[in-house]
Motif scaffolding. Structure first.
Motif, PDB file in Angstrom:
ATOM      1  N   GLY B 699       6.871  10.015 -76.391  1.00 39.16           N
ATOM      2  CA  GLY B 699       7.008   9.647 -74.978  1.00 39.16           C
ATOM      3  C   GLY B 699       7.926   8.467 -74.734  1.00 39.16           C
ATOM      4  N   VAL B 700       8.808   8.175 -75.700  1.00 42.56           N
ATOM      5  CA  VAL B 700       9.625   6.966 -75.583  1.00 42.56           C
ATOM      6  C   VAL B 700      11.007   7.258 -75.010  1.00 42.56           C
ATOM      7  CG1 VAL B 700       8.450   5.850 -77.503  1.00 42.56           C
ATOM      8  CG2 VAL B 700      10.563   7.103 -77.931  1.00 42.56           C
ATOM      9  N   LYS B 701      11.583   6.217 -74.450  1.00 45.69           N
ATOM     10  CA  LYS B 701      12.980   6.196 -74.017  1.00 45.69           C
ATOM     11  C   LYS B 701      13.599   4.917 -74.586  1.00 45.69           C
ATOM     12  CE  LYS B 701      11.075   6.978 -69.739  1.00 45.69           C
ATOM     13  NZ  LYS B 701      10.995   7.180 -68.277  1.00 45.69           N
ATOM     14  N   GLY B 702      14.902   4.875 -74.663  1.00 42.50           N
ATOM     15  CA  GLY B 702      15.562   3.746 -75.333  1.00 42.50           C
ATOM     16  C   GLY B 702      15.515   2.468 -74.514  1.00 42.50           C
ATOM     17  N   ALA B 703      15.640   1.339 -75.210  1.00 44.45           N
ATOM     18  CA  ALA B 703      15.504   0.041 -74.541  1.00 44.45           C
ATOM     19  C   ALA B 703      16.618  -0.931 -74.884  1.00 44.45           C
ATOM     20  CB  ALA B 703      14.163  -0.583 -74.903  1.00 44.45           C
ATOM     21  N   GLY B 704      17.624  -0.488 -75.620  1.00 42.65           N
ATOM     22  CA  GLY B 704      18.577  -1.460 -76.161  1.00 42.65           C
ATOM     23  C   GLY B 704      19.594  -1.981 -75.173  1.00 42.65           C
ATOM     24  N   GLU B 705      19.901  -1.212 -74.146  1.00 46.22           N
ATOM     25  CA  GLU B 705      21.029  -1.583 -73.301  1.00 46.22           C
ATOM     26  C   GLU B 705      20.671  -1.810 -71.844  1.00 46.22           C
ATOM     27  OE1 GLU B 705      24.693   0.800 -74.806  1.00 46.22           O
ATOM     28  OE2 GLU B 705      22.919   1.916 -75.382  1.00 46.22           O
ATOM     29  N   GLY B 706      19.495  -1.296 -71.428  1.00 47.31           N
ATOM     30  CA  GLY B 706      19.118  -1.410 -70.020  1.00 47.31           C
ATOM     31  C   GLY B 706      19.157  -2.844 -69.524  1.00 47.31           C
ATOM     32  N   GLY B 707      18.847  -3.784 -70.400  1.00 47.19           N
ATOM     33  CA  GLY B 707      18.803  -5.187 -69.988  1.00 47.19           C
ATOM     34  C   GLY B 707      20.109  -5.686 -69.426  1.00 47.19           C
ATOM     35  N   VAL B 708      21.232  -5.138 -69.899  1.00 46.31           N
ATOM     36  CA  VAL B 708      22.529  -5.669 -69.461  1.00 46.31           C
ATOM     37  C   VAL B 708      23.074  -4.900 -68.241  1.00 46.31           C
ATOM     38  CG1 VAL B 708      24.127  -4.235 -70.837  1.00 46.31           C
ATOM     39  CG2 VAL B 708      24.685  -6.614 -70.380  1.00 46.31           C
ATOM     40  N   ILE B 709      22.629  -3.673 -68.063  1.00 46.86           N
ATOM     41  CA  ILE B 709      23.345  -2.770 -67.146  1.00 46.86           C
ATOM     42  C   ILE B 709      23.455  -3.301 -65.705  1.00 46.86           C
ATOM     43  CG2 ILE B 709      23.232  -0.469 -66.070  1.00 46.86           C
ATOM     44  CD1 ILE B 709      22.465   0.614 -68.845  1.00 46.86           C
ATOM     45  N   PRO B 710      22.365  -3.754 -65.067  1.00 49.08           N
ATOM     46  CA  PRO B 710      22.514  -4.156 -63.663  1.00 49.08           C
ATOM     47  C   PRO B 710      22.784  -5.641 -63.452  1.00 49.08           C
ATOM     48  CG  PRO B 710      20.207  -4.031 -64.215  1.00 49.08           C
ATOM     49  CD  PRO B 710      20.964  -3.791 -65.495  1.00 49.08           C
TER      50      PRO B 710
END
Lengths: 288, 760
Positions: B699-710
């Motif tokens: 049930g996972v999705k990635g977390a490596g890049e979302g922090g920078v996107i917005p």
């Protein structure tokens, strides 16, 4: 980023240091804390034939309060300027400005003498020494002279030092009781080079400002004393605001990668205003 | 503490520069000092005579024919021009490798570089992205006949029809600026041959050891099994370490040819000059909207700066193009991006990979619509977000693999609502008029985003138990410090009812794992962890079957408990894992191939103050509400998110890659390329929404890049909001205090003129 070859000397006495320095006829550089010199070596911007490391030379480090002055050895680390009671009591502006030099790691290695001899025009301590009328003790083989800070800085990274001379100590006049002082700067990040900085020292007689000194960093090749701002502090209707405006109008900074001339003028107004307000507030607090 | 941390904190980590081998040579690279020139001659004669020098080579000294570096991601729309390891007869950016020296020490190698004489015949520089795209521009690659090497396109609905129907529109020009990733450890390569086995071992600070092995073997003409690539401890990657650079070939080549170990460690100046950059784009974008604030259509024509060569195909502009609608329902989309060569360092994915640019663009357009309609920007966003009950949601556009994009899960409105609440959005809005009247400038903004994570095609994991009971997870991967070992040990331990400390994780070595795509695209928690989970389940089944035979109890009545297998309810000793595994041990492989990427999502919110005297921006509050599905390790997720936000703050407020009109990079040291430190970072509030992905068992999705996107979006919008009384409209992803001060100064002058007084 490795330096080209150079000879390395680590003398244990000042005489030996001056001898070996002289023997290179201007081709050697003095290594103090290395926080500016070593990066320049690695970038191959400076290419000395030799380094004369003062780290082991006896007697160049230490802080002593004397009659009317605080004497600071040239190899005193910047962190000691922040943390030594003789400095924070005798010439507190030095302690306040030293805390803005680089990062704690840099201040643990960087020295007062190295900072002054490097003469970076954006650096805090040269402006402070000019503001406080400090005097530098400069030694060469068979000789010693005293150079007022105002005469020491001659141009971008250029000082009154001859190639065979070493700064050995700085005498800083004790700041009189009741004086107000402050150092303010704008840098892009904490610990980064200042875009501009301002040292302000004021004294009062009664409820009037009796003397004022305003010295700016980052607006020219050397620390720039701003007499227009000093006059405004003495005579202005709103001294701090007037000094800020006067300083902005008086300076002629150059543009570089990090700030246009117009922006630097705005920053001069900001730092002079802030430093003057704090310095003036300190006088009134002392007087009360 | 993570499983990795004790060794790293004790200084026992082994990074590439920690590897020192007997007889090792040190490589230094001579790099072009001009942006565009014909190479008339490169004379290495004097360098060869320099003390300590083993070889000094130009292109001509390399084994011929010299292969060009590969394009890592071919695409039918792309005519890819990649560089040669050393420039042949032309240089196209400052920093391009021209010659090499290998010497006994790096000092001698750098000294010898100064003895190399290069004659350049300068060519006009292609330093401006707009000018480069025009007809008649100076060409970076003459054989292409144009600087446009690819055109990307995305279409949904019919934007022209929306226009023809007379919908209201807004058009803006927006500029995303060039930055890069800054790992604390720069790139580095060591290579050595083993005569006994005829193999070549390469240690590289890289994200994709198997990719590098494949390319090195191909370029050297060796079978893959004679090349071993190890990514030891890697001190950060952020995307650029997933590329293949000239040094990745030159170091193994030298080691192979000279039969001596060779080391090259990138210095910080080289990192700034010659490790890939990203993010430079110019967008001409139009949105169409209804009077109630619903978005009806989006048209975007953008230019993407490729730099001088192709490195990783056109991943970045493709990502930008299909991410533009982001979390919003926009029925009619027409996007065209031109991929344009300039005489600057090549661009390739850096954390976020085209998605930060897209978020910056769409969020500015959404905000502009809200301002135009005098609607609250949060309300307008809520009106347009894809609702939770619309999942799975087909966007109508296609992804990198030309597959239809379907958001698998998420609750975008909840993320936005919570992010706004976390920074006290409503309170700030209420206080603003008084703050502005008092001469202060406080702004607040929100930004939403989606992130394609867990990209395929696949990963393989092996879980083994040996006779001694040691449980080992083996994967290809290539952790750059994200904590893969901790995460994978947890996943495996959960399946086998063990403590994670009892699971050993082996990663980043092509001799251990047969194949792997590597670490990029926020994929490891999804793809690697899923493969580990599947392999561990198979091991569990075999363990129980084996124990059932030994204990004479049916497998379904056995339980696994902290390394022992015993009948359920029994207090007896049962048998250990090693015993159950038997003499041969148990080893199970599993492959996980995700059907399509998982969609992570979230919202950020920021409150900022602008100092009217200096233009400096202070972040008063910053909040992230993040949905990466089920979190395998919340501390690691929060570390990734916080690091991403720091990265975004850095590239928005501090970091600048500045090229001048001659194509010279002016920011080649960290004195001039200003990186913020912990002292510049605000407290970051992180909250989680966990909508499990239906696309994998975990049930996972990635977390490596979302922090920078917005981040660039939310900060630039918050600053714009702070300066709203001055009518400020920001158009760049970089917010420079000097530019803000300029706005304030102009406004002050205008106000003074209106009053008939002097400036303030």
């Amino acid at each position: 980023m490795k330096p080209p070859p150079f000879d390395y000397h680590a003398p244990r006495s000042l005489d030996d240091a001056l001898d070996v320095l002289a023997s290179y006829g201007g081709e050697a550089r003095v290594l103090a804390g290395g926080q500016s010199l070593v990066p320049l070596l690695n970038l191959r911007v400076v290419r000395p034939a030799a380094l004369v490391d003062l780290a082991r030379v006896a007697g160049l480090r230490g802080i002593a309060a004397g009659a009317g002055t605080v004497r600071i050895g040239a190899m005193t680390r910047q962190v000691e300027l922040e943390r030594t009671p003789e400095v924070s009591v005798g010439c507190p502006l030095v302690a306040e400005a030293a805390a803005l030099v680089g990062s704690p790691a840099i201040r643990s290695r960087g020295t007062l003498g190295g900072n002054l001899a490097h003469a970076d025009p954006a650096s805090e301590l040269p402006a402070v020494m000019v503001a406080l009328d400090a005097r530098l003790t400069v030694c060469r083989r068979f000789g010693q002279r005293t150079v007022p800070a105002a005469d020491f800085f001659r141009g971008f990274y250029t000082t009154a030092l001859e190639p065979d001379e070493v700064v050995t100590a700085v005498e800083v006049p004790v700041t009189p009781p009741g004086a107000g002082w402050a150092f303010e700067e704008v840098s892009r990040t904490r610990g980064d080079f200042a875009l501009v900085g301002a040292a302000v020292v004021v004294t009062a007689r009664g409820d009037r400002v009796a003397s004022a000194r305003v010295v700016l960093a980052g607006v020219g090749p050397v620390p720039v004393r701003c007499e227009a701002a000093e006059h405004a502090l003495l005579d202005g209707r709103e001294p701090a605001a007037d000094a800020a405006d006067a300083a902005r109008d008086a300076v002629e900074p150059e543009a570089d990668l990090h700030a246009s001339a117009a922006y630097r003028k705005d920053l001069v107004r900001a730092v002079v205003g802030r430093a003057a307000r704090r310095a003036l507030a300190r006088i009134s607090r002392e007087a009360a | 503490m993570r499983l990795e941390d004790p060794a790293l904190l004790r200084g026992e980590g082994i990074f590439v520069d920690d590897i020192a081998l007997d007889g090792m040579l040190h490589l230094a690279i001579l790099r072009s000092q001009v942006a565009h020139a014909r190479l008339v001659s490169v004379d290495v004669g004097r360098a060869r005579a320099h003390p300590g020098v083993a070889v000094a080579w130009t292109h001509r000294d390399l084994p011929q024919p010299v292969p060009p570096l590969p394009n890592l991601r071919p695409h039918p729309a792309l005519r890819a021009r990649t560089p040669f390891p050393l420039a042949v007869d032309r240089v196209r950016y400052v920093g391009e490798p021209v010659a090499l020296v290998a010497a006994e020490t790096r000092y001698q190698a750098e000294d010898a570089l100064e003895e190399i004489a290069v004659a350049y015949d300068p060519l006009p520089v292609v330093a401006d992205l707009r000018a480069a795209a025009e007809r008649g521009a100076v060409l970076v690659h003459e054989d292409l006949g144009s600087n446009v090497c690819a055109r990307v396109e995305q279409r949904a609905g019919d934007f022209e029809r929306v226009l023809a129907a007379g919908a209201r529109c807004l058009t803006r020009t927006l500029h995303a600026a060039r930055t890069t990733g800054h790992p604390i450890e720069t790139r580095g390569v060591v290579a050595a041959t083993d005569r006994a086995t005829g193999t070549l071992t390469v240690w590289a600070s890289c994200q994709r050891p198997h990719q590098n092995r494949r390319i090195i073997a191909a370029m050297l003409g060796l079978p893959e099994d004679r090349v071993r690539v190890i990514a030891p401890h890697v001190g950060g990657g952020f995307g650029p370490k997933g590329r293949f650079y000239p040094e990745d070939y030159l170091v193994p080549l030298l080691a192979w040819r000279l039969s001596r170990p060779v080391k090259w460690i990138e210095d910080r100046r080289e990192h700034l000059l010659a490790t890939t950059h990203e993010r430079e784009q110019i967008h001409e974008v139009t949105v169409a909207f209804a009077p109630d604030g619903r978005l009806l259509g989006l048209r975007d024509r953008f230019l993407h700066d490729m730099g001088a060569y192709v490195s990783a195909g056109i991943v970045v502009p493709l990502n930008t193009a299909y991410t533009l609608p982001g979390p919003y329902r926009i029925p009619n989309v027409a996007v065209e991006g031109l991929c344009v060569h300039t005489t600057r360092m090549a661009t390739s994915p850096v954390r976020g990979a085209g998605q930060p640019e897209a978020a910056f663009v769409i969020e500015h357009m959404v905000e502009a619509v809200a301002r135009t309609l005098e609607m609250d920007p949060v309300v307008l966003r809520q009106r347009n977000l894809v609702p939770a009950d619309a999942m799975p949601y087909a966007v109508g556009l296609c992804d990198l693999d030309d597959q239809p994009i379907v958001y698998d899960s998420g609750d975008f409105p909840a993320c936005l609502e919570r992010a706004a609440a976390a920074v006290q959005y409503a309170t700030v809005r209420a206080q603003q008029p008084a703050i502005w009247r008092g001469g202060g400038y406080r702004g607040v903004a929100v930004a939403c985003y989606v992130e394609a994570t867990g990209v395929g095609p696949e990963e393989v994991a092996t879980v083994g138990i040996d006779l001694g009971g040691t449980v080992t997870v083996t994967v290809g991967g290539g952790s750059q410090g994200q904590g893969h070992a901790t995460m994978l040990a947890r996943v495996c331990a959960a399946e086998l009812d063990l403590d994670p400390h009892e699971v050993r994780v082996v990663e980043g070595d092509t001799a251990q794992a047969a194949r792997s795509m590597g670490t990029y695209g926020s994929r490891s928690a999804v793809v690697l962890a899923s493969a580990v989970c599947l392999a561990a389940r198979r091991v569990r089944t075999r363990l129980l079957a084996s124990a059932a035979a030994r204990l004479g109890t049916p497998a379904e009545r056995l339980e696994l408990d902290r390394g022992r297998i015993r009948p359920r309810g029994s207090s007896g000793p049962g048998i250990g894992l090693g015993e159950a595994a038997g003499g041969q041990g148990i080893r199970e492989n599993a492959l996980f191939a995700p059907p399509r990427p998982t969609t992570a999502s979230g919202a950020h919110a920021a409150v900022v103050d602008v100092d009217p005297d200096t233009g400096a921006v202070r972040i008063v509050r910053y909040a992230v509400v993040h949905d990466c599905g089920r979190m395998l390790d919340p501390a690691i997720v929060e570390g990734q998110v916080r690091g991403g936000v720091a990265h975004g703050i850095a590239e928005t407020l501090y970091e600048r890659l500045v090229y001048d009109d001659e194509g010279q990079l002016l920011t080649t040291t960290l004195k001039d390329y200003v990186m913020p430190t912990a002292a510049e970072m605000p407290d970051i509030t992180i909250e989680h929404v966990e909508t499990p992905s239906p696309l994998n068992a975990l049930g996972v999705k990635g977390a490596g890049e979302g922090g920078v996107i917005p981040v660039a979006a939310v900060l630039s919008l918050a600053v714009q909001d702070a300066l709203a009384p001055l009518g400020a409209v920001l158009a760049s992803s970089q917010v420079a205090p000097e530019a803000l001060r300029e706005i304030l100064r102009s406004a002050g002058l205008a106000a003074a003129r209106a009053r008939g007084g002097g400036p303030t």
